[in-house]
Structures are given as C-alpha cells and as structure tokens.
Design an enzyme around this catalytic site. Structure first.
Site, short mmCIF file in Angstrom:
data_model
loop_
_atom_site.label_atom_id
_atom_site.label_comp_id
_atom_site.label_asym_id
_atom_site.label_seq_id
_atom_site.Cartn_x
_atom_site.Cartn_y
_atom_site.Cartn_z
N LYS A 164 -50.66 -22.08 -62.71
CA LYS A 164 -49.62 -22.73 -63.53
C LYS A 164 -50.28 -23.37 -64.74
CE LYS A 164 -47.28 -26.13 -64.51
NZ LYS A 164 -47.19 -26.66 -65.88
N GLY A 191 -55.81 -32.64 -64.11
CA GLY A 191 -54.80 -33.33 -64.92
C GLY A 191 -54.90 -34.83 -64.72
N GLU A 217 -59.34 -32.81 -59.99
CA GLU A 217 -60.21 -33.20 -61.10
C GLU A 217 -59.34 -33.98 -62.06
OE1 GLU A 217 -61.61 -33.75 -64.22
OE2 GLU A 217 -61.78 -31.63 -64.76
N CYS A 239 -61.50 -35.02 -70.31
CA CYS A 239 -61.50 -35.94 -69.18
C CYS A 239 -62.82 -36.69 -69.06
CB CYS A 239 -61.18 -35.21 -67.90
SG CYS A 239 -62.13 -33.71 -67.69
N GLU A 288 -57.49 -44.46 -69.71
CA GLU A 288 -57.86 -43.23 -70.40
C GLU A 288 -56.91 -43.05 -71.59
OE1 GLU A 288 -57.11 -39.44 -68.34
OE2 GLU A 288 -59.13 -38.86 -68.93
#
Ligand code: NDP
Length: 493
Positions: free
Chosen positions: A198, A250, A272, A306, A403
């Site tokens: 996806k 994500g 992750e 990330c 973040e």
C-alpha cells in the site's frame, strides 16, 4: 547572487552574476497515464469501490493522474491473489529462481533509472539530484543485495530452518516512495513471501511504475499486488485476516494503532516509525566537515526523513563559530524547482505537511527560541518552506521533542560528553544519531551509550542494503536491511 568587485582605478566596478543557469531535467520521456488501476493477481484492475483520487505535483499543484482508491473488497481481492500466488507458485519457486526475478527487477530499475528519478521528483517534490543519485540507485541496490541472499538462506541463518511466513502486508510512507517499496519488497520476495503493498496517498506513482517493472520482469501473477488509497486502505489491509506479516513505515501514531489492531492475532509485525535524531558535535570535530554533515542531516529531502538529524547538539565552546558557519552555508542552499539539477531543497510533499511544519515552527517562536531563515525567493505555486534553524532551544520545547519532518533544525548545547548523551537520549524516539569528533575512542564511547538504532560517525544519512536499519522506543522495532531485515520475513525454527 550578484556581487560587486573592484576593478582598475577610475573604472566602475564590474558586476558579476554568480548564479547558475537553470538546468531543468526533461520530462518528455516519462509517460504519466491519465488514470491508474490496482495491480491484483498480475492484472491492472479498476477499483471495485468505484472511488478514485487525484495525485498532484507538490511543486506546481498540477494534477498528474487519477489513481484508484482501494476499498475493503479490493483489499480482500489483493490478499486472496497474494495467498493463491503463494500456495500455487511462489512457495514452490526455488531460491535460485526467486533470485533471478530479483536480479531482473534490479537491472530494469537501473535501465529505467532516469524515468523513475523524474517521476519520483514530479510526484514527491524532492530534488532531482536526490532522486537520481540516492533513491533510485539505492532501490536497485536493495533488489541486488536481496537477490544474493534468496538462494543462500540456509547460510544466512546456520542451524535454523528458514521458511517464508506467507502473505506480507506492507504499508509505506510518502517521503521515499520507491525506496521504501524496495526496502519492503526485496527481502519479502527473497525470503519467499508474497506481498500486498500500500503506497502513500500523496505519492503512488513510482510504486505503480514499479508494478509495471514487475510485469516486465515476468514476476508470476499475484506475487506482488499493489493497492493504492488513503489511510483507510492501509487500515483494511493490516487488519485483513489473510495476512501473516505486517511491515509498516510511517508515523508513530499510526504505528501504535496498528500494534493495537494486531495484538493477539499472531501476525508478525515490524514498525519503522518517527525519530528526533541528535547530531552531536564535540569540540575537537572538524568544523567545516561537520557543517556539511549537519546540512545533509536536516535539509536532505526537505527534512522529510525519519532519521533526519533534527536536533543539533553542539559543545558549548564551539557553538558560536559553528552556528555562524552553518548560517553562512544555509544561505547558499538553493530552494526551488525540484526538477532543476541545481536545486538543494525542493517542495514540501503536501499542503497538510506544510501546515504541520508551520504550526511547529510557530510554537518554537512562541516558546522563545530564536529563528533564522536565509533570504530566498520561493516559487508562487506549490508548497515551500525555507531552510530554518532555531537557536536558544530548551529541551522542553516542542521543536526539541516532536518530529517536525521538515527543513527545520533545533540547536541545543552541552558542556560534557555525558551531558550530550543524556540530552540525546531524552526523547521518546530512538532511531538514529550522529557523532562528530576527531577521536575514534570518543565515537565508540558515545555510540555505545546512545539509544539509537543507527549511529553515524563523522557522516550522516548514509544508507546501505547490507546494514540493518530500525529503532528503539517509539521509533519502532524490527530491522530492515542486512540479515536482520531478512529474518523479519522468515520463520526461523
Ligand atoms: P502516516 O503514518 O499516516 O502514513 C504512513 C502510511 O500509513 C501511509 O501509506 C498512510 O496512508 C498509511 N496509513 C495511514 N493511516 C493508517 C492506518 N490507520 N492503518 C494503516 N495504514 C495507515 O503518516 P502521515 O503521512 O500522516 O505523516 C504524519 C507524520 O508522520 C509526519 O509529519 C511525520 O512526522 C511522520 N512520518 C514518519 C515517517 C517515517 O518514515 N518515520 C514517514 C511518514 C510520516 P496515506 O498516506 O494514504 O494516509
């Protein structure tokens, strides 16, 4: 950048124009279709849901294509196709044969590298020099690397009996669309699993082009299925009862939701998630080299990374000259058209992400941190954010804790290496870190005490398929890359 220089006495100073001429990459060799279907059982199919969405170029806001939005029935069909391909074909295909397909995919990616790089930049907004020199070559490298393991699994895990898990559901983000697809597909296929992938809603196009490559490589039907859509499609996929393994990259928030959904289901899971990496510069570090590493650490891919080095921890005694050099270097960054080969910082991936960056930057200013942005003209259309650095940041500020996922750096200082470690580890995340120093012993000492899955020494943001990547704490669990990544797709009894 125009500049005045002195010439012979009595003559007017000549004006020099130091700016580069535009160098836009051609797009005529990329064929973007008007609409895209779902890849299910080896065929492109219209969505049973009847829904579609538009994908745009974030640098121009132009619509690129209409993409199928998979509903629950589509997800179900894709999982069933993956299960059938696993039972009938892939689980009976030898490692040597699986390796051949992976080599083919890698080689086709190399042959079509330019097409992939341009499409990645058009759909995601990242500078063409990064898609061309990082995303696409690394994606090919992942397929090559895992092709090498496919027929050697017994040697990768001696004394164990490596067996595939079955059907893997893989949900990937928008910051490295092709590369994340490669990180997910290559180990899954090498280990003998079939897949439903996806891609992210804002960046589906290179994953769909990869689907065409899989067909070109004559990968058996149903071994890889691609369902495009938004978060609901991802949610339906991970919750599907026919899935044996879920791999997600994500946000931490969605990662937690997936973990809750899967609890007690017996499905294998790797996550992750986000990060807030500390890039630590000690007083004996080579400053110019460190400045380049700091720039690369946070402004690479507009900071949509990330493992970005979004917190700079600098030893107090060198903070002033280092920050001065950093600001001078920031002023040379070229922000603008991602298809221009001179561009360093491209477009922000989406309006939603730009809003999030702006909100967090406003919170930093409200908290009292000092903000610096080099002067630069931003294009009128599209989503843009200037490279930004905050000084005078306290650890409690949101810009030091959350973040941001944008080109925004927070600078903090420390006096001793112990204090640096304490501050670096003082976050819910634990994905990556960097250490800059002249001494190997200090690198080893700090690397051992930093709670981060990856620690770079005198460099930053380096990736290699042979090297495991992943986090601690709220950055997730499980590793991707290397034998550790392969193990996540195997039953090792
Ligand atoms: P998400 O976590 O929502 O997106 C990641 C992927 O998961 C996308 O394919 C997304 O689909 C899908 N998804 C969304 N909701 C669900 C769900 N409930 N179940 C299964 N899959 C789902 O990240 P966002 O795009 O919303 O970004 C938000 C923040 O997350 C960023 O600002 C950044 O801080 C962080 N992030 C971190 C990444 C990393 O690599 N660690 C990558 C991306 C984001 P869709 O795109 O269609 O919504």
């Amino acid at each position: 950048m125009a500049d005045e220089i002195a010439t012979a006495p009595g003559r007017a100073p000549a004006r020099l124009d130091w700016s580069y001429a535009p160098a836009p990459e051609a797009t005529d060799h990329v064929k973007v279709r008007e609409d895209y279907g779902l890849l299910i059982g080896g065929k492109w199919a219209a969505p049973l849901s009847g829904s579609r969405f538009k994908t745009i170029n974030p640098a121009t806001e132009e619509v690129l294509a209409s993409v199928a939005e998979a509903g629950e029935e589509d997800v179900d069909a894709a999982v069933k196709a993956a299960r059938a391909a696993y039972a009938k074909t892939w689980s009976k295909t030898s490692g040597t044969e699986r390796a051949k397909y992976l080599y083919r995919i890698a080689r086709i990616l190399q042959e079509r590298a330019r097409e992939f790089a341009v499409l990645e930049t058009m759909n995601g907004g990242k500078p063409i020099k990064e898609s061309r020199d990082v995303d696409v070559p690394l994606a090919a490298a992942h397929f090559f690397y895992h092709a090498g393991w496919a027929d050697k699994l017994d040697y990768a895990f001696p004394g164990r009996r490596p067996r595939p898990l079955g059907v893997a559901a893989q949900v990937i983000p928008w910051n490295f669309p092709l590369l994340m697809a490669a990180w997910k597909l290559a180990p899954a296929l090498a280990a003998g699993n079939t897949v439903v992938l996806k891609p992210a809603e804002t960046t589906p196009l290179t994953a769909l082009l990869l689907g065409e490559v899989l067909q070109q490589a004559e990968l058996p039907a149903g071994v890889v299925n691609i369902v495009t859509g938004a978060g609901q499609t991802g949610a339906a996929l991970v919750a599907h009862g026919g899935v044996d393994k879920v791999a997600f990259t994500g946000s931490t928030e969605v990662g937690k939701a997936i973990q809750r959904t899967l609890a007690g289901s017996g499905k294998r899971l790797t996550l992750e998630l986000g990060g807030k990496a500390a890039n630590i510069v000690l007083d004996d570090a080579p400053i110019d080299q460190a400045v380049e590493g700091i720039i690369n650490g946070i402004y690479f891919n507009q900071g949509h990374v990330c493992c970005a080095g979004s917190r700079l921890l600098v030893q107090e005694s060198i903070a002033e000259p280092l920050v001065a050099k950093l600001k001078r270097r920031m002023a040379t960054l070229r922000v603008g058209d991602p298809l221009d080969k001179n561009t360093d910082v491209g477009a922000i991936n989406s309006r939603a992400q730009l809003d999030r960056i702006e909100e967090l930057v406003a919170s930093g200013e409200a908290d009292g941190a000092e903000v610096y942005q080099p002067p630069c003209e931003l294009p009128e259309r599209g989503f843009w954010f200037r490279p930004t650095v905050f000084t005078g940041v306290a650890q409690s500020y949101r810009i030091a804790q959350e973040e941001i996922f944008g080109p925004v750096l927070s600078v903090l200082t420390f006096r001793t290496p112990d204090e640096a470690v304490q501050k670096a580890n003082n976050t819910p995340y634990g994905l990556s870190a960097g250490v800059w120093t002249d001494k190997g012993s200090r690198i080893l000492d700090l690397a051992g005490r930093l709670r981060a899955g990856v620690v770079w020494a005198n460099t930053f943001n380096r990736f290699d398929p042979t090297s495991p990547f992943g986090g601690y704490k709220e950055s997730g669990f499980g590793r991707e890359g290397g034998r550790h990544g392969l193990a996540a797709y195997l039953d090792l009894t």
